[in-house]
Design a protein around this motif. Structure first.
Motif, PDB file in Angstrom:
ATOM      1  N   THR A   1       0.986  -1.370   0.069  1.00 41.45           N
ATOM      2  CA  THR A   1      -0.080   0.001   0.143  1.00 41.45           C
ATOM      3  C   THR A   1       0.712   1.080   0.062  1.00 41.45           C
ATOM      4  N   ARG A   2       2.053   1.189   0.762  1.00 36.09           N
ATOM      5  CA  ARG A   2       2.937   2.521   0.794  1.00 36.09           C
ATOM      6  C   ARG A   2       3.533   2.518  -0.487  1.00 36.09           C
ATOM      7  N   LYS A   3       3.920   1.448  -1.089  1.00 34.58           N
ATOM      8  CA  LYS A   3       4.579   1.624  -2.631  1.00 34.58           C
ATOM      9  C   LYS A   3       3.526   2.144  -3.480  1.00 34.58           C
ATOM     10  N   LEU A   4       2.188   1.954  -3.405  1.00 36.15           N
ATOM     11  CA  LEU A   4       1.297   2.439  -4.320  1.00 36.15           C
ATOM     12  C   LEU A   4       0.953   3.712  -3.922  1.00 36.15           C
ATOM     13  N   LEU A   5       0.889   4.323  -2.691  1.00 37.06           N
ATOM     14  CA  LEU A   5       0.949   5.795  -2.586  1.00 37.06           C
ATOM     15  C   LEU A   5       2.037   6.509  -2.876  1.00 37.06           C
ATOM     16  N   GLU A   6       3.343   5.821  -2.828  1.00 36.58           N
ATOM     17  CA  GLU A   6       4.556   6.693  -3.045  1.00 36.58           C
ATOM     18  C   GLU A   6       4.797   6.612  -4.700  1.00 36.58           C
ATOM     19  N   SER A   7       3.830   6.063  -5.387  1.00 38.62           N
ATOM     20  CA  SER A   7       4.245   5.790  -6.970  1.00 38.62           C
ATOM     21  C   SER A   7       3.618   6.981  -7.960  1.00 38.62           C
ATOM     22  N   ARG A   8       3.242   8.121  -7.004  1.00 36.29           N
ATOM     23  CA  ARG A   8       2.841   9.278  -7.900  1.00 36.29           C
ATOM     24  C   ARG A   8       3.814  10.140  -8.669  1.00 36.29           C
ATOM     25  N   PRO A   9       3.670  10.557  -9.787  1.00 34.02           N
ATOM     26  CA  PRO A   9       4.857  11.004 -10.638  1.00 34.02           C
ATOM     27  C   PRO A   9       5.731  12.201  -9.931  1.00 34.02           C
ATOM     28  N   ARG A  10       6.998  11.934  -9.949  1.00 32.89           N
ATOM     29  CA  ARG A  10       7.811  12.806  -9.226  1.00 32.89           C
ATOM     30  C   ARG A  10       8.851  13.455 -10.459  1.00 32.89           C
ATOM     31  N   ARG A  11       8.864  14.713 -10.096  1.00 37.57           N
ATOM     32  CA  ARG A  11       9.686  15.446 -11.011  1.00 37.57           C
ATOM     33  C   ARG A  11      11.223  15.360 -10.805  1.00 37.57           C
ATOM     34  N   ALA A  12      11.910  15.017 -11.809  1.00 38.67           N
ATOM     35  CA  ALA A  12      13.372  14.690 -11.836  1.00 38.67           C
ATOM     36  C   ALA A  12      14.045  15.086 -13.175  1.00 38.67           C
ATOM     37  N   ILE A  13      13.470  16.093 -13.735  1.00 40.16           N
ATOM     38  CA  ILE A  13      14.254  16.398 -15.131  1.00 40.16           C
ATOM     39  C   ILE A  13      15.337  17.561 -14.781  1.00 40.16           C
ATOM     40  N   GLU A  14      16.170  17.590 -15.767  1.00 48.04           N
ATOM     41  CA  GLU A  14      17.232  18.606 -15.517  1.00 48.04           C
ATOM     42  C   GLU A  14      16.799  19.737 -16.273  1.00 48.04           C
ATOM     43  N   VAL A  15      17.519  20.818 -15.821  1.00 49.35           N
ATOM     44  CA  VAL A  15      17.133  22.447 -16.620  1.00 49.35           C
ATOM     45  C   VAL A  15      17.765  22.230 -17.990  1.00 49.35           C
ATOM     46  N   VAL A  16      17.145  22.839 -19.000  1.00 45.42           N
ATOM     47  CA  VAL A  16      17.822  22.851 -20.274  1.00 45.42           C
ATOM     48  C   VAL A  16      18.761  24.185 -20.572  1.00 45.42           C
ATOM     49  N   PRO A  17      19.919  23.709 -20.801  1.00 44.64           N
ATOM     50  CA  PRO A  17      20.843  25.152 -21.008  1.00 44.64           C
ATOM     51  C   PRO A  17      20.249  26.158 -22.069  1.00 44.64           C
ATOM     52  N   PRO A  18      20.526  27.332 -21.554  1.00 50.95           N
ATOM     53  CA  PRO A  18      20.026  28.461 -22.804  1.00 50.95           C
ATOM     54  C   PRO A  18      20.595  28.412 -24.282  1.00 50.95           C
ATOM     55  N   VAL A  19      21.638  27.782 -24.149  1.00 49.79           N
ATOM     56  CA  VAL A  19      22.413  27.387 -25.735  1.00 49.79           C
ATOM     57  C   VAL A  19      22.105  26.187 -26.199  1.00 49.79           C
ATOM     58  N   ALA A  20      21.095  25.362 -25.739  1.00 53.93           N
ATOM     59  CA  ALA A  20      20.929  24.082 -26.263  1.00 53.93           C
ATOM     60  C   ALA A  20      20.110  24.344 -27.753  1.00 53.93           C
ATOM     61  N   ALA A  21      20.502  23.281 -28.485  1.00 52.77           N
ATOM     62  CA  ALA A  21      20.363  23.741 -29.986  1.00 52.77           C
ATOM     63  C   ALA A  21      18.839  23.354 -30.336  1.00 52.77           C
ATOM     64  N   SER A  22      18.429  23.881 -31.226  1.00 49.90           N
ATOM     65  CA  SER A  22      16.616  23.521 -31.554  1.00 49.90           C
ATOM     66  C   SER A  22      16.856  22.377 -32.316  1.00 49.90           C
ATOM     67  N   VAL A  23      15.899  21.557 -31.889  1.00 49.50           N
ATOM     68  CA  VAL A  23      15.501  20.281 -32.550  1.00 49.50           C
ATOM     69  C   VAL A  23      14.538  20.561 -33.515  1.00 49.50           C
ATOM     70  N   LEU A  24      13.250  21.081 -33.426  1.00 47.13           N
ATOM     71  CA  LEU A  24      12.103  21.277 -33.914  1.00 47.13           C
ATOM     72  C   LEU A  24      11.793  22.792 -33.759  1.00 47.13           C
ATOM     73  N   GLU A  25      11.037  23.107 -34.634  1.00 46.97           N
ATOM     74  CA  GLU A  25      10.247  24.482 -34.878  1.00 46.97           C
ATOM     75  C   GLU A  25       9.054  24.577 -35.713  1.00 46.97           C
ATOM     76  N   ALA A  26       8.044  24.827 -35.051  1.00 45.32           N
ATOM     77  CA  ALA A  26       6.828  25.024 -36.197  1.00 45.32           C
ATOM     78  C   ALA A  26       6.028  26.405 -36.012  1.00 45.32           C
ATOM     79  N   HIS A  27       5.792  26.830 -37.183  1.00 48.30           N
ATOM     80  CA  HIS A  27       5.222  28.233 -37.108  1.00 48.30           C
ATOM     81  C   HIS A  27       3.777  28.164 -37.768  1.00 48.30           C
ATOM     82  N   ASP A  28       2.964  28.657 -37.201  1.00 47.62           N
ATOM     83  CA  ASP A  28       1.530  28.784 -37.696  1.00 47.62           C
ATOM     84  C   ASP A  28       0.965  27.677 -38.490  1.00 47.62           C
TER      85      ASP A  28
END
Length: 542
Positions: A260-287
């Protein structure tokens, strides 16, 4: 006792009582020695991961299990259902005990209208004339909140939205005012707003019916937010065994069992890293716009062409190592936009640029290379993986097409290495998709997409049908792979908790239009558009 039901002085005996219920399919034990009681008018949630025995328990109550050995007692209103004949059970099903199934599209007959299917239940069990049954069917649809019920009774299942089909299933289940309602994952894969409406509807109908006949509800789900909001008592199942049963407050504040404790602790947790400002563009869509031609009924059977704008002037971008979340209700245009970004859906206007080059400029063999750099993981891995191919061939198929210079041994080594990355060992190579769980199949689908080392991965509701613990495992897997390979993700979901855990930026879509976009923290904490606020409020309620 923790599994003691609520009772009243006039009727101290529980409405439903499972006594040492045991269900076996051959050598496989699906339900093991389960004892559980539900009182009249009580709301009990049965929770656990896929394969824990929840649905089998409900089907055992209705005696709908084939090729199963069932032992123990199933007492309903004091009578043991295991002793009743099939004819007697047919009289109980739909009348005294009704069930809402998880997927209404497969539970409803596609050849009959919604009204005919509801009316049939009323005619069979209440013996009223068809005309009266149809009138009651319209009233039931109206009661469940379906707009224009007089027209909707003439609709076939495929002509209704997911939320409307689920409401029609509820109307059918309540047609004969049952004493016990079994609701098997009634909100899975529904939008957060529709989910909140269904929960409110079930609470309202249960209260109304409870005043008349004491209708009890057994809710089968893995949605813990739904459990907290709807249920009074919670029973937790693990591998066919009931491991804990207590009040909602006790389960959420002081769970006793490790599972039961395992189920309750399984909610999504944020663990992503900050994207550097100089990161290259992969995809851009306009209008970007996507328009479909539709047929509208005209005079004397002729048809005139209409126009449906699925996506209107959408602009988004994704950088290396960044996740763009796209949220919105069903029909908002999320998946259509994703297919357009991949070049799999023709656009009516706008420009899409991938790694600095317009998609439209790719020609001939260049398109093959483009496909290897843009991959997609779909919502349902069972339908997206070929049942006739082994895992080795499924994962290695893209390599055979896009990297023909590799011989069979080199291909196998790459497949084994990628399967290892997603937590699947090499013993899976000769096996088939049906031999794996839902979470394992989704890992295989991810391996198939990533074995080509793409730069962009589109994830279309990749965790919506997974248990909470498996969902968290897949999310952590994706986070780790993104970090390792510096991938750009387009993550489509109606689960705002998942988007909050995975996305750096979010685009909110309504009726084909991006109504708000920006940093996920800012959007979730201070939304400016009324539709975004509506989604966030519904997410808190559901």
């Amino acid at each position: 006792m923790p599994n003691t039901p609520h009772t009243d002085a006039a009727s101290p005996e529980p409405l439903l009582s499972l006594e040492r219920l045991h269900v076996r399919f051959g050598e496989t034990v699906a339900v093991n020695d389960v004892t559980l009681a539900i009182g009249r008018g009580e709301r009990v949630a049965l929770v656990g991961e896929s394969g824990s025995g929840k649905s089998v328990t409900a089907l055992a109550v209705l005696r709908l299990l084939r090729d199963a050995q069932v032992s123990g007692a199933i007492r309903f209103g004091g009578e043991d259902l295991t002793k009743k004949s099939e004819r007697e059970m047919r009289g109980l099903r739909g009348s005294d005990i009704a069930m809402i199934f998880q997927e209404p599209m497969t539970a409803l007959n596609p050849l009959y209208t919604i009204g005919e299917q509801i009316a049939e239940t009323i005619v069979v069990h209440d013996g009223v004339p068809p005309v009266e049954a149809k009138r009651r069917a319209v009233a039931l649809l109206a009661r469940t909140g379906i707009a224009e019920p007089g027209k909707r009774v003439l609709s076939y299942p495929h002509q209704l939205s997911g939320g409307q089909r689920q409401r029609a299933m509820i109307a059918m289940a309540l047609a004969c005012r049952p004493r016990l309602l079994l609701a098997d994952e009634p909100t899975t894969a529904l939008d957060v707003t529709i989910r909140a409406q269904i929960v409110d509807l079930l609470l309202e109908l249960q209260r109304d019916e409870g005043q008349k006949r004491g209708m009890a509800v057994l809710l089968i789900t893995h949605d813990l937010n739904l459990v907290r909001r709807f249920a009074e008592r919670v029973a937790v199942m693990e591998r066919g065994t009931l491991v804990e049963c207590a009040s909602v407050d006790q389960i959420f504040s002081a769970p006793q069992h490790p599972y039961t404790r395992k189920l309750l602790e399984s909610r999504p947790r944020r663990a992503i890293e900050v994207v550097p400002p100089v990161a290259a563009s992969v995809l851009e869509a306009h209008d970007v716009s996507v328009t479909f031609r539709t047929k509208l009924p005209g005079m004397e059977g002729w048809f005139r062409k209409g126009r449906f704008d699925a996506v209107s002037n959408a602009s988004v971008s994704v950088r290396q190592g960044e996740t763009l979340g796209i949220v919105g209700e069903s029909g908002s245009g999320k998946s259509t936009l994703a297919m357009a970004l991949l070049g799999l859906q023709r656009t009516s206007n706008g420009a899409i640029v991938f790694q600095g080059r317009p998609l439209a400029s790719y020609r001939g063999g260049e398109q093959t290379q483009l496909r290897s750099n843009m991959q997609v993981v779909f919502q349902d891995p069972f339908s997206s993986l070929s049942p006739r191919q082994t895992i080795e061939r499924i994962v290695g198929e893209g390599l055979a097409l896009h990297q023909p210079q590799l011989d069979a041994q080199a291909r196998r080594e790459k497949v084994v290495a990628m399967l290892h990355e997603v937590g699947i060992d090499r013993t899976a190579l000769a096996r088939y998709p049906h031999e794996f769980s839902g979470g394992q199949r989704q890992r295989i689908a991810i391996a198939r997409a990533l074995v080509l080392e793409p730069r962009l991965l589109v994830l279309d509701e990749p965790t919506s049908a997974l248990d909470v613990s498996i969902q968290q495992q897949v999310l952590m897997l994706l986070t780790g792979l993104q970090r390792k390979y510096n991938l750009g993700f387009v993550f489509i979901s109606h689960d705002l908790a998942v988007i909050g855990a995975m996305a750096h930026r979010v685009a909110v879509m309504q009726n084909g239009v991006i109504v708000e976009t920006g940093d996920v923290g800012r959007i979730f904490s201070n939304p400016t558009h009324p539709y975004t606020r509506k989604l966030l409020e519904a997410s808190l309620q559901a």
